[in-house]
Design a protein around this motif. Structure first.
Motif, PDB file in Angstrom:
ATOM      1  N   ARG A  67      27.618   2.714  44.121  1.00 43.16           N
ATOM      2  CA  ARG A  67      28.557   2.840  45.257  1.00 43.16           C
ATOM      3  C   ARG A  67      30.016   2.707  44.816  1.00 43.16           C
ATOM      4  NH1 ARG A  67      28.602  -0.903  49.138  1.00 43.16           N
ATOM      5  NH2 ARG A  67      27.890  -2.608  47.793  1.00 43.16           N
ATOM      6  N   PHE A  68      30.275   1.849  43.855  1.00 42.02           N
ATOM      7  CA  PHE A  68      31.643   1.601  43.379  1.00 42.02           C
ATOM      8  C   PHE A  68      31.815   2.185  41.981  1.00 42.02           C
ATOM      9  CE2 PHE A  68      32.561  -2.612  45.862  1.00 42.02           C
ATOM     10  CZ  PHE A  68      32.162  -2.000  47.037  1.00 42.02           C
ATOM     11  N   THR A  69      33.016   2.708  41.718  1.00 37.93           N
ATOM     12  CA  THR A  69      33.333   3.252  40.396  1.00 37.93           C
ATOM     13  C   THR A  69      34.684   2.726  39.942  1.00 37.93           C
ATOM     14  OG1 THR A  69      32.123   5.295  40.893  1.00 37.93           O
ATOM     15  CG2 THR A  69      33.673   5.345  39.049  1.00 37.93           C
ATOM     16  N   ILE A  70      34.698   2.149  38.756  1.00 39.30           N
ATOM     17  CA  ILE A  70      35.953   1.688  38.175  1.00 39.30           C
ATOM     18  C   ILE A  70      36.476   2.740  37.207  1.00 39.30           C
ATOM     19  CG2 ILE A  70      34.795   0.433  36.288  1.00 39.30           C
ATOM     20  CD1 ILE A  70      37.026  -1.692  36.500  1.00 39.30           C
ATOM     21  N   SER A  71      37.788   2.913  37.194  1.00 40.30           N
ATOM     22  CA  SER A  71      38.411   3.859  36.268  1.00 40.30           C
ATOM     23  C   SER A  71      39.809   3.353  35.928  1.00 40.30           C
ATOM     24  CB  SER A  71      38.483   5.264  36.874  1.00 40.30           C
ATOM     25  OG  SER A  71      39.271   5.264  38.051  1.00 40.30           O
ATOM     26  N   ARG A  72      40.418   3.954  34.927  1.00 40.61           N
ATOM     27  CA  ARG A  72      41.775   3.560  34.558  1.00 40.61           C
ATOM     28  C   ARG A  72      42.559   4.759  34.076  1.00 40.61           C
ATOM     29  NH1 ARG A  72      41.342  -0.937  30.209  1.00 40.61           N
ATOM     30  NH2 ARG A  72      43.607  -0.652  30.010  1.00 40.61           N
ATOM     31  N   ASP A  73      43.869   4.639  34.177  1.00 34.86           N
ATOM     32  CA  ASP A  73      44.789   5.651  33.667  1.00 34.86           C
ATOM     33  C   ASP A  73      45.811   4.914  32.816  1.00 34.86           C
ATOM     34  OD1 ASP A  73      46.744   7.553  33.194  1.00 34.86           O
ATOM     35  OD2 ASP A  73      46.621   8.418  35.194  1.00 34.86           O
ATOM     36  N   ASN A  74      45.646   4.981  31.512  1.00 32.12           N
ATOM     37  CA  ASN A  74      46.538   4.214  30.634  1.00 32.12           C
ATOM     38  C   ASN A  74      47.966   4.756  30.653  1.00 32.12           C
ATOM     39  OD1 ASN A  74      44.483   2.489  29.976  1.00 32.12           O
ATOM     40  ND2 ASN A  74      44.095   3.364  27.952  1.00 32.12           N
ATOM     41  N   ALA A  75      48.121   6.026  30.975  1.00 33.04           N
ATOM     42  CA  ALA A  75      49.468   6.587  31.072  1.00 33.04           C
ATOM     43  C   ALA A  75      50.233   6.010  32.264  1.00 33.04           C
ATOM     44  CB  ALA A  75      49.398   8.097  31.196  1.00 33.04           C
ATOM     45  N   LYS A  76      49.495   5.534  33.263  1.00 34.36           N
ATOM     46  CA  LYS A  76      50.115   4.961  34.461  1.00 34.36           C
ATOM     47  C   LYS A  76      49.958   3.448  34.522  1.00 34.36           C
ATOM     48  CE  LYS A  76      49.575   9.116  37.298  1.00 34.36           C
ATOM     49  NZ  LYS A  76      49.023   9.684  38.545  1.00 34.36           N
ATOM     50  N   ASN A  77      49.393   2.863  33.466  1.00 33.70           N
ATOM     51  CA  ASN A  77      49.158   1.409  33.450  1.00 33.70           C
ATOM     52  C   ASN A  77      48.438   0.942  34.702  1.00 33.70           C
ATOM     53  OD1 ASN A  77      50.516   1.374  31.036  1.00 33.70           O
ATOM     54  ND2 ASN A  77      52.079  -0.083  31.656  1.00 33.70           N
ATOM     55  N   SER A  78      47.406   1.674  35.070  1.00 29.08           N
ATOM     56  CA  SER A  78      46.722   1.387  36.334  1.00 29.08           C
ATOM     57  C   SER A  78      45.209   1.418  36.178  1.00 29.08           C
ATOM     58  CB  SER A  78      47.131   2.391  37.407  1.00 29.08           C
ATOM     59  OG  SER A  78      48.496   2.256  37.747  1.00 29.08           O
ATOM     60  N   VAL A  79      44.566   0.623  37.002  1.00 32.90           N
ATOM     61  CA  VAL A  79      43.111   0.622  37.108  1.00 32.90           C
ATOM     62  C   VAL A  79      42.752   0.796  38.577  1.00 32.90           C
ATOM     63  CG1 VAL A  79      42.964  -1.907  37.279  1.00 32.90           C
ATOM     64  CG2 VAL A  79      40.999  -0.596  36.442  1.00 32.90           C
ATOM     65  N   TYR A  80      41.612   1.431  38.808  1.00 31.88           N
ATOM     66  CA  TYR A  80      41.220   1.792  40.167  1.00 31.88           C
ATOM     67  C   TYR A  80      39.786   1.340  40.446  1.00 31.88           C
ATOM     68  CZ  TYR A  80      45.103   4.899  39.126  1.00 31.88           C
ATOM     69  OH  TYR A  80      46.317   5.401  38.730  1.00 31.88           O
ATOM     70  N   LEU A  81      39.502   1.174  41.727  1.00 29.07           N
ATOM     71  CA  LEU A  81      38.131   0.908  42.153  1.00 29.07           C
ATOM     72  C   LEU A  81      37.853   1.793  43.357  1.00 29.07           C
ATOM     73  CD1 LEU A  81      35.611  -0.848  41.558  1.00 29.07           C
ATOM     74  CD2 LEU A  81      36.392  -2.360  43.411  1.00 29.07           C
ATOM     75  N   GLN A  82      37.050   2.810  43.145  1.00 29.34           N
ATOM     76  CA  GLN A  82      36.623   3.678  44.241  1.00 29.34           C
ATOM     77  C   GLN A  82      35.394   3.055  44.863  1.00 29.34           C
ATOM     78  OE1 GLN A  82      38.005   6.615  45.499  1.00 29.34           O
ATOM     79  NE2 GLN A  82      36.464   6.342  47.105  1.00 29.34           N
ATOM     80  N   MET A  83      35.471   2.777  46.156  1.00 27.14           N
ATOM     81  CA  MET A  83      34.384   2.096  46.852  1.00 27.14           C
ATOM     82  C   MET A  83      33.856   3.012  47.945  1.00 27.14           C
ATOM     83  SD  MET A  83      35.955  -1.769  47.134  1.00 27.14           S
ATOM     84  CE  MET A  83      37.190  -1.295  48.337  1.00 27.14           C
ATOM     85  N   ASN A  84      32.620   3.410  47.811  1.00 24.34           N
ATOM     86  CA  ASN A  84      31.957   4.274  48.785  1.00 24.34           C
ATOM     87  C   ASN A  84      30.803   3.537  49.435  1.00 24.34           C
ATOM     88  OD1 ASN A  84      33.678   6.394  47.965  1.00 24.34           O
ATOM     89  ND2 ASN A  84      32.232   7.042  46.382  1.00 24.34           N
TER      90      ASN A  84
END
Length: 123
Positions: A67-84
């Motif tokens: 249900r949840f997916t973690i990802s990151r974008d090192n160019a943007k210094n960001s991490v994300y959590l997509q929660m479905n």
């Protein structure tokens, strides 16, 4: 100084989706594994998902797997959590955390924490 700033929380109905973001500053982002934890009222802080420095390795708690997916974008210094497919039991304050080196599911091994963002799932 190091700052982790979460955003994207809110109120959503069961079955809905949210995407959390965490913007990091003051650290060399790609030296750090990142993770999301959550804490519901009256409960201990709980591991949700983690990702290694490159984004090539992720791991999620059984309660959110699929249900949840973690990802990151090192160019943007960001991490994300997509929660479905959110459930009322996902209601909690969600925190992002940074750990120098390898990732871990243990909250007390993380070096830096954000202030948290509230996620509320109504039934």
């Amino acid at each position: 100084q190091v700052q982790l700033v979460e955003s994207g929380g809110g109120l959503v109905q069961a079955g809905g989706s949210l995407r959390l973001s965490c913007a990091a500053s003051g650290l060399t982002f790609n030296n750090y594994a990142m993770a999301w934890f959550r804490q519901a009222p009256g409960k201990e802080r709980e591991f949700v998902a983690r990702i290694n420095w490159s984004g090539g390795s992720t791991y999620s708690a059984d309660s959110v797997k699929g249900r949840f997916t973690i990802s990151r974008d090192n160019a943007k210094n960001s991490v994300y959590l997509q929660m479905n497919s959110l459930k009322p039991e996902d209601t909690a304050v969600y925190y992002c955390a940074a750990r120098f080196g390898v990732s871990s599911s243990k909250y007390d091994t993380y070096n830096y924490w954000g202030q948290g963002t509230q996620v509320t799932v109504s039934s």
